[in-house]
Enzyme design. Sequence first.
Site, short mmCIF file in Angstrom:
data_model
loop_
_atom_site.label_atom_id
_atom_site.label_comp_id
_atom_site.label_asym_id
_atom_site.label_seq_id
_atom_site.Cartn_x
_atom_site.Cartn_y
_atom_site.Cartn_z
N TYR A 124 -27.45 -40.54 70.62
CA TYR A 124 -28.07 -39.50 69.82
C TYR A 124 -27.15 -38.77 68.86
CZ TYR A 124 -32.05 -40.51 72.71
OH TYR A 124 -33.08 -41.17 73.32
N PHE A 412 -37.18 -32.89 80.87
CA PHE A 412 -38.48 -33.01 80.23
C PHE A 412 -38.56 -34.35 79.52
CE2 PHE A 412 -35.60 -30.52 77.54
CZ PHE A 412 -35.62 -31.21 76.36
#
Length: 412
Positions: A124, A412
């Site tokens: 990322y 999440f």
Amino acid sequence: MTPHIRPVTEEDLPHWCRALHTAFLSTPEVPKEEIEFRTPLVNTGRAQGAFEDGRCVATFRSFDQRLTLPGGADVVADAVSNVTVSPTHRRRGLLSRMMAGDLRAAKERGDAVATLIAAEYPIYGRYGFGPATWVTDWEVEVARTGLDRRYSGPADGGQVRFADLAEVREHGPGLHERLRARQHGAVDRSERWWLRKTGELPDGRPWEEPFSVLYRSPEGSVDGLLMYTAEDVWEGKLPQCPATVQELIAVTPAAERALWHFLLSVDWITRVRTGHRAPDDVLPLLLPDPRAARVVTHADYLWVRPLDIPVLLEARTYAASGTLVLDVTDPDGLAGGRFLLEAGPEGARCTPTRRAADLTLGVGELGALALGDESASRLAALGRIGEERAGAVALADPLLRTARRPWCPDIF
């Protein structure tokens, strides 16, 4: 054939979930409970899939989130989740295309940052994310702690009592919001989060009811929640029972001490696995023998990608005073530029400027610094921050870093 990327419909959802399972090496079978759980998530229009010949080969989803900054203010975040590319379709730019579209939309909505929890570290950074919080897991050998096993309740006169799941649903959300108001790096939790946590909303994954405990202060306020599971393990007629913390929220130091002391005094429990805690959690120092708490995991956790640098830097607080000109590069053209940060305990202003830069850095490096965890000096030593004015790095550390480290309790 180039896979077609588009929003996911309810009809796509079984295929989308199957692709998710495949990439995460779960069973290919998708329980009907998972389909039902995920159906409302499709209606936001922010679940994407890459499709080829009717098969989903990549997944991506984002949703609105509130991220707490140093000082307790929060900003709107674009939370990225459920990112996969099937092994048959790697290295074709599918993630890059989905990420680019999502970040552009987040920028247009006015989101200050994007966030994610990275399954793999190397992916990322190239999209402008930087690791902004870390977590540590401990395993505590109860017999070595040195705590008095004759525990009879909190020393402050408060109460520790078992609770049912209805009480958890009653008190848990408010406790988390109180924690989030003082814990930078924390994110908000939806009602669905609590329903899933307490077994009211099945999502297809195995669920075991935990033991739930509430701490009440001497004044009667509920200031802490502990949820844990335990295994009934005996060897040679001796208990060897491990316990695993599922949730520990404490909004006062007294509540934190009371809940840990309670769990470490439960008969038959010989080891406690803490789950993800802040890397500077007080737990080891609560023990007469801190070496009883052995680190089993220490890793990056919440990654942050700035999208609106003035909003992000003006919303947080600063313990020291100083002025810095930051020249931020962003290859994706979403948040780069040169900014004058004037900050101090009384507040901050961050504005575009043509003044000469004090520091040059990438947008991912700014993401790593934004919550006060990373050190500008350390990044400069690695060559990831350029010092254009002597002393600028030495000023950045006391200006940007926080006394306690940020922590995100949630996945999440």
